[in-house]
Design a protein around this motif. Structure first.
Motif, PDB file in Angstrom:
ATOM      1  N   TYR A  34      85.438 -16.219  -5.029  1.00  0.00           N
ATOM      2  CA  TYR A  34      85.347 -14.959  -4.294  1.00  0.00           C
ATOM      3  C   TYR A  34      84.139 -14.201  -4.824  1.00  0.00           C
ATOM      4  O   TYR A  34      83.977 -14.034  -6.034  1.00  0.00           O
ATOM      5  CB  TYR A  34      86.623 -14.135  -4.470  1.00  0.00           C
ATOM      6  CG  TYR A  34      87.800 -14.658  -3.696  1.00  0.00           C
ATOM      7  CD1 TYR A  34      88.109 -14.152  -2.430  1.00  0.00           C
ATOM      8  CD2 TYR A  34      88.602 -15.676  -4.206  1.00  0.00           C
ATOM      9  CE1 TYR A  34      89.188 -14.639  -1.704  1.00  0.00           C
ATOM     10  CE2 TYR A  34      89.683 -16.170  -3.497  1.00  0.00           C
ATOM     11  CZ  TYR A  34      89.965 -15.645  -2.245  1.00  0.00           C
ATOM     12  OH  TYR A  34      91.037 -16.133  -1.532  1.00  0.00           O
ATOM     13  N   ILE A  35      83.306 -13.730  -3.899  1.00  0.00           N
ATOM     14  CA  ILE A  35      82.072 -13.038  -4.255  1.00  0.00           C
ATOM     15  C   ILE A  35      82.117 -11.634  -3.680  1.00  0.00           C
ATOM     16  O   ILE A  35      82.413 -11.448  -2.486  1.00  0.00           O
ATOM     17  CB  ILE A  35      80.838 -13.788  -3.734  1.00  0.00           C
ATOM     18  CG1 ILE A  35      80.835 -15.239  -4.232  1.00  0.00           C
ATOM     19  CG2 ILE A  35      79.558 -13.084  -4.158  1.00  0.00           C
ATOM     20  CD1 ILE A  35      79.674 -16.057  -3.729  1.00  0.00           C
ATOM     21  N   ALA A  36      81.806 -10.649  -4.512  1.00  0.00           N
ATOM     22  CA  ALA A  36      81.770  -9.252  -4.098  1.00  0.00           C
ATOM     23  C   ALA A  36      80.354  -8.718  -4.248  1.00  0.00           C
ATOM     24  O   ALA A  36      79.700  -8.938  -5.271  1.00  0.00           O
ATOM     25  CB  ALA A  36      82.741  -8.417  -4.938  1.00  0.00           C
ATOM     26  N   VAL A  37      79.870  -8.023  -3.213  1.00  0.00           N
ATOM     27  CA  VAL A  37      78.565  -7.367  -3.235  1.00  0.00           C
ATOM     28  C   VAL A  37      78.786  -5.885  -2.949  1.00  0.00           C
ATOM     29  O   VAL A  37      79.879  -5.478  -2.531  1.00  0.00           O
ATOM     30  CB  VAL A  37      77.626  -8.006  -2.187  1.00  0.00           C
ATOM     31  CG1 VAL A  37      77.366  -9.466  -2.503  1.00  0.00           C
ATOM     32  CG2 VAL A  37      78.192  -7.857  -0.785  1.00  0.00           C
ATOM     33  N   PRO A  38      77.794  -5.019  -3.152  1.00  0.00           N
ATOM     34  CA  PRO A  38      77.963  -3.601  -2.796  1.00  0.00           C
ATOM     35  C   PRO A  38      78.345  -3.418  -1.330  1.00  0.00           C
ATOM     36  O   PRO A  38      77.948  -4.203  -0.462  1.00  0.00           O
ATOM     37  CB  PRO A  38      76.582  -3.008  -3.107  1.00  0.00           C
ATOM     38  CG  PRO A  38      76.023  -3.898  -4.176  1.00  0.00           C
ATOM     39  CD  PRO A  38      76.527  -5.272  -3.856  1.00  0.00           C
ATOM     40  N   ASP A  39      79.120  -2.383  -1.062  1.00  0.00           N
ATOM     41  CA  ASP A  39      79.676  -2.188   0.288  1.00  0.00           C
ATOM     42  C   ASP A  39      78.613  -2.088   1.359  1.00  0.00           C
ATOM     43  O   ASP A  39      78.815  -2.531   2.499  1.00  0.00           O
ATOM     44  CB  ASP A  39      80.552  -0.929   0.292  1.00  0.00           C
ATOM     45  CG  ASP A  39      81.774  -1.089  -0.589  1.00  0.00           C
ATOM     46  OD1 ASP A  39      82.190  -2.247  -0.803  1.00  0.00           O
ATOM     47  OD2 ASP A  39      82.299  -0.067  -1.070  1.00  0.00           O
ATOM     48  N   ARG A  47      83.564 -12.037   0.164  1.00  0.00           N
ATOM     49  CA  ARG A  47      83.690 -13.263   0.947  1.00  0.00           C
ATOM     50  C   ARG A  47      84.226 -14.382   0.061  1.00  0.00           C
ATOM     51  O   ARG A  47      84.009 -14.405  -1.155  1.00  0.00           O
ATOM     52  CB  ARG A  47      82.337 -13.682   1.523  1.00  0.00           C
ATOM     53  CG  ARG A  47      81.872 -12.827   2.686  1.00  0.00           C
ATOM     54  CD  ARG A  47      80.680 -13.447   3.381  1.00  0.00           C
ATOM     55  NE  ARG A  47      80.978 -14.779   3.901  1.00  0.00           N
ATOM     56  CZ  ARG A  47      80.092 -15.536   4.543  1.00  0.00           C
ATOM     57  NH1 ARG A  47      78.853 -15.090   4.746  1.00  0.00           N
ATOM     58  NH2 ARG A  47      80.440 -16.743   4.986  1.00  0.00           N
ATOM     59  N   ARG A  48      84.932 -15.285   0.704  1.00  0.00           N
ATOM     60  CA  ARG A  48      85.513 -16.439   0.031  1.00  0.00           C
ATOM     61  C   ARG A  48      84.737 -17.686   0.413  1.00  0.00           C
ATOM     62  O   ARG A  48      84.393 -17.890   1.577  1.00  0.00           O
ATOM     63  CB  ARG A  48      86.977 -16.589   0.422  1.00  0.00           C
ATOM     64  CG  ARG A  48      87.641 -17.863  -0.097  1.00  0.00           C
ATOM     65  CD  ARG A  48      88.967 -18.109   0.575  1.00  0.00           C
ATOM     66  NE  ARG A  48      89.502 -19.426   0.243  1.00  0.00           N
ATOM     67  CZ  ARG A  48      89.151 -20.563   0.837  1.00  0.00           C
ATOM     68  NH1 ARG A  48      88.236 -20.546   1.799  1.00  0.00           N
ATOM     69  NH2 ARG A  48      89.685 -21.719   0.463  1.00  0.00           N
ATOM     70  N   CYS A 115      86.838  -9.917  -8.477  1.00  0.00           N
ATOM     71  CA  CYS A 115      85.398 -10.018  -8.231  1.00  0.00           C
ATOM     72  C   CYS A 115      84.787  -8.640  -7.986  1.00  0.00           C
ATOM     73  O   CYS A 115      83.649  -8.372  -8.396  1.00  0.00           O
ATOM     74  CB  CYS A 115      85.110 -10.967  -7.073  1.00  0.00           C
ATOM     75  SG  CYS A 115      85.708 -10.420  -5.460  1.00  0.00           S
ATOM     76  N   GLN A 116      85.534  -7.731  -7.340  1.00  0.00           N
ATOM     77  CA  GLN A 116      85.037  -6.368  -7.152  1.00  0.00           C
ATOM     78  C   GLN A 116      84.916  -5.643  -8.490  1.00  0.00           C
ATOM     79  O   GLN A 116      83.973  -4.864  -8.706  1.00  0.00           O
ATOM     80  CB  GLN A 116      85.966  -5.596  -6.205  1.00  0.00           C
ATOM     81  CG  GLN A 116      85.909  -6.070  -4.760  1.00  0.00           C
ATOM     82  CD  GLN A 116      86.888  -5.327  -3.884  1.00  0.00           C
ATOM     83  OE1 GLN A 116      88.015  -5.060  -4.291  1.00  0.00           O
ATOM     84  NE2 GLN A 116      86.465  -5.000  -2.668  1.00  0.00           N
TER      85      GLN A 116
END
Length: 452
Positions: A34-39, A47-48, A115-116
């Motif tokens: 799972y990857i987290a980027v800035p909103d 996204r997974r 991830c977040q």
């Protein structure tokens, strides 16, 4: 009565100042990440992706599209290695985070929130990356760790050989020191070939064996049951197979070491003669001149330090490398090794000063080297025995390993050769303190000491 005016007490969350706006966080699993980027970077900030190679490339392309430059991930098992290597190819700055440093607050138990949380902590500069040497160093490190596993597997088969001999009541492994030496293997091969006469088997002894022939004959009288002979045969085959694999691994390691750039010219500055005459490698030692390779690559001969062998130097090279610029000073280096006190102080009181738990391979090698100094007549040997008498063996081993780490850091950093005369002043000062203490104790007991 007038009604009280309602006051809006809506709480506002204060966020820390963002230091790394182009950051992302990855929660790694065996089958999915799972990857987290800035909103504001994507319509869907989390996204997974599957862990297949094509999916990892898709993840890297999506991160590039989102304008990500730095990525934080936990070093979980070996699952991080493929994604790390692919992200490194795409030019991302990837930091591996110690899981102990990012323990989540209660409630953060899902992959999405993990991830977040990593992305937020990385964006505000609260994460530190773990040290990882250059890729060419990591290649040799992987080979050395694989070799260690092969050595452990071969050692287990030696135990199986001894078990089979014990089941046949052949006590030869209790008479000679090494069952896998020249005499032991020759006798086992003769037994598997069908020989049962203990006198004929005893004739295979090497002249260097200390046990007399009569004792060896008595140890070779046993019950040669077919099932035990069969297990002995297969175990010997497995042991020899592992020895061949270790030799192949040694050749591969040597080929990698030859590709590194030398830091010293062997023709103009050859290594000093070893402490012991050059001999044929025995036991689990590599079958090539590892000491010369380490001297060429490190620019100094660490084996001149009492207790440090070529294998220990090789572990240092593969775990740290010749470049120590990642460590600000020797204190940071010893802290990374986990050989310095981890002080926990509250209210001005030291609650604990134990060393930080860890599994650093080089620190483990240094502890083994420190423990080998028990009979050494050098300054390091005197230091180890002095610490052992004061604090006990465990603390003495850690303290001596700490001193060895400081010496190694200095030699590699300055490219100087080891000189034990620098310890002469320290030994002299210790001797003066010792004399004063003895005189003080004698005076307290009513004695007066006269120098001899």
């Amino acid at each position: 009565m007038a009604k009280k005016k309602k006051i809006n007490r809506k709480k506002t969350v204060k966020h820390l100042h963002v230091l790394q706006p182009n950051s992302a966080g990855i929660d790694i699993g065996a089958t999915e990440i799972y990857i987290a980027v800035p909103d504001e970077r994507a319509s869907k900030a989390v996204r997974r992706f599957d862990t297949f190679t094509d999916d990892l490339h898709d993840a890297a392309k999506w991160l590039k599209k989102c304008g990500i430059e730095s990525i934080a991930m936990e070093s979980t098992g070996v699952y991080w290695i493929p994604i790390f290597q692919i992200l490194d190819i795409y030019g991302f700055e990837v930091i591996l985070v110690n899981a102990r440093h990012v323990k989540n607050v209660p409630g953060r138990k899902t992959d999405v929130i993990d991830c977040q949380w990593l992305q937020y902590l990385h964006s505000v500069g609260l994460l530190r990356g773990s040290f990882r040497p250059a890729q060419d160093i990591c290649a040799v490190r992987s080979l050395l760790r694989h070799r260690d596993n092969l050595v452990k597997a071969a050692a287990s088969h030696i135990q199986h050989l001894q078990k089979s001999l014990t089941q046949m009541n052949l006590q030869i492994h209790n008479v000679i020191s090494d069952i896998t030496g020249v005499t032991g293997l020759a006798i086992i091969d003769a037994i598997l070939a069908g020989e049962r006469d203990p006198k004929i088997l005893a004739e295979l002894r090497d002249p260097r064996i200390k046990a007399d022939k009569q004792t060896i004959v008595k140890s070779l009288i046993g019950d040669f049951r077919s099932e035990h002979v069969f297990t002995l045969k297969q175990t010997l085959q497995s042991y020899r197979n592992y020895r061949q694999l270790i030799q192949g691994c040694d050749r591969e390691i040597e080929n990698h070491l030859k590709k590194f750039e030398s830091r010293v010219d062997l023709d103009s500055l050859p290594p000093l003669p070893p402490g012991t005459p050059k001999r044929k490698p025995k036991g689990n030692e590599p079958d090539f001149d590892l000491r010369e390779h380490m001297y060429r690559l490190l620019g100094t001969d660490l084996t001149q330090i009492d207790g440090i062998s070529a294998l220990t130097t090789h572990v240092f090279f593969t775990e740290v490398g010749p470049d120590l610029s990642m460590f600000k000073n020797v204190k940071h280096f010893c802290s990374w090794l986990g050989l310095c006190p981890n002080n926990k102080i509250s209210g001005g009181k030291i609650l604990s000063s134990h060393t930080r738990p860890g599994s650093n391979r080089f620190a483990h090698s240094l502890r083994m080297s420190a423990n080998s100094l028990w009979n050494s007549k050098s300054y390091l040997g005197n230091y180890f025995r002095r610490m052992r008498s004061r604090h006990g063996a465990p603390k003495a081993i850690t303290a001596t390993a700490h001193k060895l780490a400081r010496v190694i850091y200095h030699l590699v950093k300055t490219q100087k050769m080891f000189d034990d005369t620098v310890f002469a002043e320290q030994e002299k000062n210790h001797q003066k303190r010792f004399e004063k203490r003895v005189l003080r104790q004698a005076k307290a007991l009513g004695f007066q000491l006269v120098p001899a």
